[in-house]
Design a protein around this motif. Structure first.
Motif, mmCIF file in Angstrom:
data_model
loop_
_atom_site.group_PDB
_atom_site.id
_atom_site.type_symbol
_atom_site.label_atom_id
_atom_site.label_comp_id
_atom_site.label_asym_id
_atom_site.label_seq_id
_atom_site.Cartn_x
_atom_site.Cartn_y
_atom_site.Cartn_z
ATOM 1 N N LEU A 43 0.826 -1.216 0.000
ATOM 2 C CA LEU A 43 0.000 0.000 0.000
ATOM 3 C C LEU A 43 0.854 1.257 0.000
ATOM 4 N N SER A 44 2.047 1.165 0.512
ATOM 5 C CA SER A 44 2.921 2.338 0.564
ATOM 6 C C SER A 44 3.401 2.759 -0.819
ATOM 7 N N LYS A 45 3.175 1.920 -1.834
ATOM 8 C CA LYS A 45 3.559 2.261 -3.211
ATOM 9 C C LYS A 45 2.517 3.151 -3.887
ATOM 10 N N SER A 46 1.379 3.353 -3.232
ATOM 11 C CA SER A 46 0.365 4.238 -3.806
ATOM 12 C C SER A 46 0.818 5.693 -3.701
ATOM 13 N N GLU A 92 0.911 14.751 5.979
ATOM 14 C CA GLU A 92 1.569 15.197 4.757
ATOM 15 C C GLU A 92 2.290 14.043 4.056
ATOM 16 N N ASN A 93 2.020 13.930 2.736
ATOM 17 C CA ASN A 93 2.674 12.962 1.846
ATOM 18 C C ASN A 93 2.368 11.499 2.170
ATOM 19 N N LYS A 94 1.335 11.245 2.942
ATOM 20 C CA LYS A 94 0.986 9.849 3.242
ATOM 21 C C LYS A 94 0.431 9.170 1.982
ATOM 22 N N PRO A 95 0.884 7.962 1.638
ATOM 23 C CA PRO A 95 0.316 7.238 0.495
ATOM 24 C C PRO A 95 -1.193 7.058 0.669
ATOM 25 N N VAL A 96 -1.940 7.276 -0.387
ATOM 26 C CA VAL A 96 -3.392 7.350 -0.270
ATOM 27 C C VAL A 96 -3.997 6.055 0.255
ATOM 28 N N PHE A 97 -3.474 4.896 -0.163
ATOM 29 C CA PHE A 97 -4.041 3.638 0.314
ATOM 30 C C PHE A 97 -3.651 3.330 1.755
ATOM 31 N N GLY A 102 -3.343 5.710 4.017
ATOM 32 C CA GLY A 102 -4.286 6.553 4.743
ATOM 33 C C GLY A 102 -5.689 5.982 4.748
ATOM 34 N N ALA A 103 -6.111 5.418 3.603
ATOM 35 C CA ALA A 103 -7.458 4.840 3.512
ATOM 36 C C ALA A 103 -7.615 3.681 4.488
ATOM 37 N N LEU A 104 -6.606 2.828 4.590
ATOM 38 C CA LEU A 104 -6.685 1.704 5.526
ATOM 39 C C LEU A 104 -6.686 2.209 6.969
ATOM 40 N N GLU A 105 -5.883 3.209 7.272
ATOM 41 C CA GLU A 105 -5.845 3.739 8.639
ATOM 42 C C GLU A 105 -7.173 4.404 9.005
ATOM 43 N N LEU A 106 -7.800 5.091 8.054
ATOM 44 C CA LEU A 106 -9.108 5.695 8.312
ATOM 45 C C LEU A 106 -10.157 4.603 8.518
ATOM 46 N N THR A 107 -10.081 3.555 7.715
ATOM 47 C CA THR A 107 -10.968 2.402 7.867
ATOM 48 C C THR A 107 -10.870 1.829 9.270
ATOM 49 N N GLN A 108 -9.654 1.646 9.742
ATOM 50 C CA GLN A 108 -9.440 1.067 11.062
ATOM 51 C C GLN A 108 -9.841 2.039 12.181
ATOM 52 N N TYR A 109 -9.656 3.331 11.946
ATOM 53 C CA TYR A 109 -10.049 4.324 12.945
ATOM 54 C C TYR A 109 -11.564 4.295 13.153
ATOM 55 N N ILE A 110 -12.325 4.270 12.057
ATOM 56 C CA ILE A 110 -13.787 4.229 12.174
ATOM 57 C C ILE A 110 -14.215 2.944 12.886
ATOM 58 N N TYR A 111 -13.604 1.848 12.551
ATOM 59 C CA TYR A 111 -13.938 0.568 13.186
ATOM 60 C C TYR A 111 -13.698 0.608 14.691
ATOM 61 N N ARG A 112 -12.592 1.214 15.107
ATOM 62 C CA ARG A 112 -12.240 1.235 16.525
ATOM 63 C C ARG A 112 -13.045 2.254 17.329
ATOM 64 N N TRP A 143 -19.538 -0.882 1.672
ATOM 65 C CA TRP A 143 -18.167 -0.478 1.984
ATOM 66 C C TRP A 143 -17.716 0.575 0.983
ATOM 67 N N VAL A 144 -16.417 0.881 0.958
ATOM 68 C CA VAL A 144 -15.906 2.025 0.208
ATOM 69 C C VAL A 144 -14.802 1.583 -0.749
ATOM 70 N N SER A 145 -14.809 2.165 -1.938
ATOM 71 C CA SER A 145 -13.740 1.935 -2.911
ATOM 72 C C SER A 145 -12.995 3.249 -3.114
ATOM 73 N N VAL A 146 -11.659 3.202 -3.043
ATOM 74 C CA VAL A 146 -10.807 4.398 -3.099
ATOM 75 C C VAL A 146 -9.909 4.301 -4.326
ATOM 76 N N TYR A 147 -9.639 5.448 -4.960
ATOM 77 C CA TYR A 147 -8.922 5.449 -6.238
ATOM 78 C C TYR A 147 -7.526 6.047 -6.136
ATOM 79 N N CYS A 148 -6.582 5.368 -6.761
ATOM 80 C CA CYS A 148 -5.229 5.888 -6.958
ATOM 81 C C CYS A 148 -4.911 5.773 -8.446
#
Length: 293
Positions: A92-95, A142-147, A149-159, A230-235
């Motif tokens: 995911l860090s390659k996004s 700043e400069n976080k790979p989009v995917f 960030g998307a996974l971290e936001l997903t986990q934040y909402i879950y928690r 669920w959600v689909s995110v684009y890179c």
């Protein structure tokens, strides 16, 4: 890889007679890189006078039908056979960095990038506000790979958000969901989409099914599965990737996709116009049955 049989039953019982009705159903699993839909059969009772299939604007398979005889109930049963695949595994860090997404798709001439622009805009259930951007920026540094960030936001909402079917309904404002931190999969998906779009990150709403597994020693009851969202995110460099904020993870083989749109309004499983009927009672039963390969 997993094979599933999905049975989705919807029944309306009306207090008064319905003279006639016109309906559209989004209940046909898609064929995508995530899955292959081999067969779908629909049964409507009372039998429709007119029925047809077509692809909608977003590429979903939809079923349109009209019942023109007077009736006191309507039952729709959709049976599908689907094979899902393991999710594509990559770093995911390659996004791309999230701040670059907006300029990348606007400077591109590729069809997929141009189509993604639509999923940055507001839609009927998803407004764009600074409060949603601020919510996302707790995660998207700043400069976080989009995917990532998307996974971290997903986990934040879950928690941090509580799953509570009694807390919201279809018309509950997203501001309330964000403030009270309670809701269902539809609410969490809409909120995540609003947060991402407020940062100009393309995000779309995915409707489908999720295989549920009962605790050890407990028999799975018939009809107790449900539709899911669920959600689909684009890179631009990698395409679309799906995240489930209700369960705090990326989708896996137990997820089955039926429709994709801007929000719930584009992919409602069954909606229509009826004349008469008065009040009604709705019963929905879903079975997601894993079959031996």
């Amino acid at each position: 890889m997993a094979d599933f049989k999905v049975i989705h039953k919807t029944k309306y019982n009306y207090d008064d007679t319905v003279a006639y009705c016109h309906n559209i159903a989004h209940m046909y699993p898609l064929t995508t890189t995530h899955q292959d839909c081999y067969r779908t059969h629909v049964t409507v009772n009372p039998k429709p006078v007119v029925s047809s299939f077509r692809r909608d604007y977003f590429g979903n398979q939809v079923f349109l039908f009209s019942v023109e005889d007077p009736h006191r109930f309507l039952e729709v049963v959709v049976e599908s056979t689907v094979r899902t695949h393991q999710s594509f595994d990559f770093d995911l860090s390659k996004s791309s960095a999230w701040e670059n997404i907006y300029s990348m798709i606007h400077e591109s001439s590729l069809d997929l990038d141009l189509q993604a622009i639509e999923f940055i805009q507001p839609s009927p259930f998803v407004t764009l506000k600074q409060s949603y951007a601020d919510f996302a920026k707790m995660i998207f540094s700043e400069n976080k790979p989009v995917f990532v960030g998307a996974l971290e936001l997903t986990q934040y909402i879950y928690r941090n958000f509580k799953y509570d079917p009694k807390a919201t309904n279809i018309n509950t404002p997203l501001e309330q969901v964000l403030l009270e931190r309670k809701g269902v999969c539809q609410d969490f998906s809409h909120l995540m989409i609003a947060a991402l779009r407020s940062l100009k990150i393309p995000a779309r709403y995915v409707s489908g099914y999720l295989e549920t597994i009962p605790p050890p020693g407990v028999e799975k009851l018939q009809g107790t599965d449900a539709t899911h969202a669920w959600v689909s995110v684009y890179c631009p460099t990698l395409g679309w990737l799906d995240f489930d904020p209700t369960n705090g993870k990326m989708i896996t083989e137990e997820y089955i996709i039926t429709a994709i749109g801007r929000d719930y309004s584009d992919v409602s499983p069954l909606k229509g116009i009826l004349f008469g009927g008065g009040k009604h009672k709705l019963k929905v039963e879903v079975d997601v049955i894993r079959e031996q390969i």
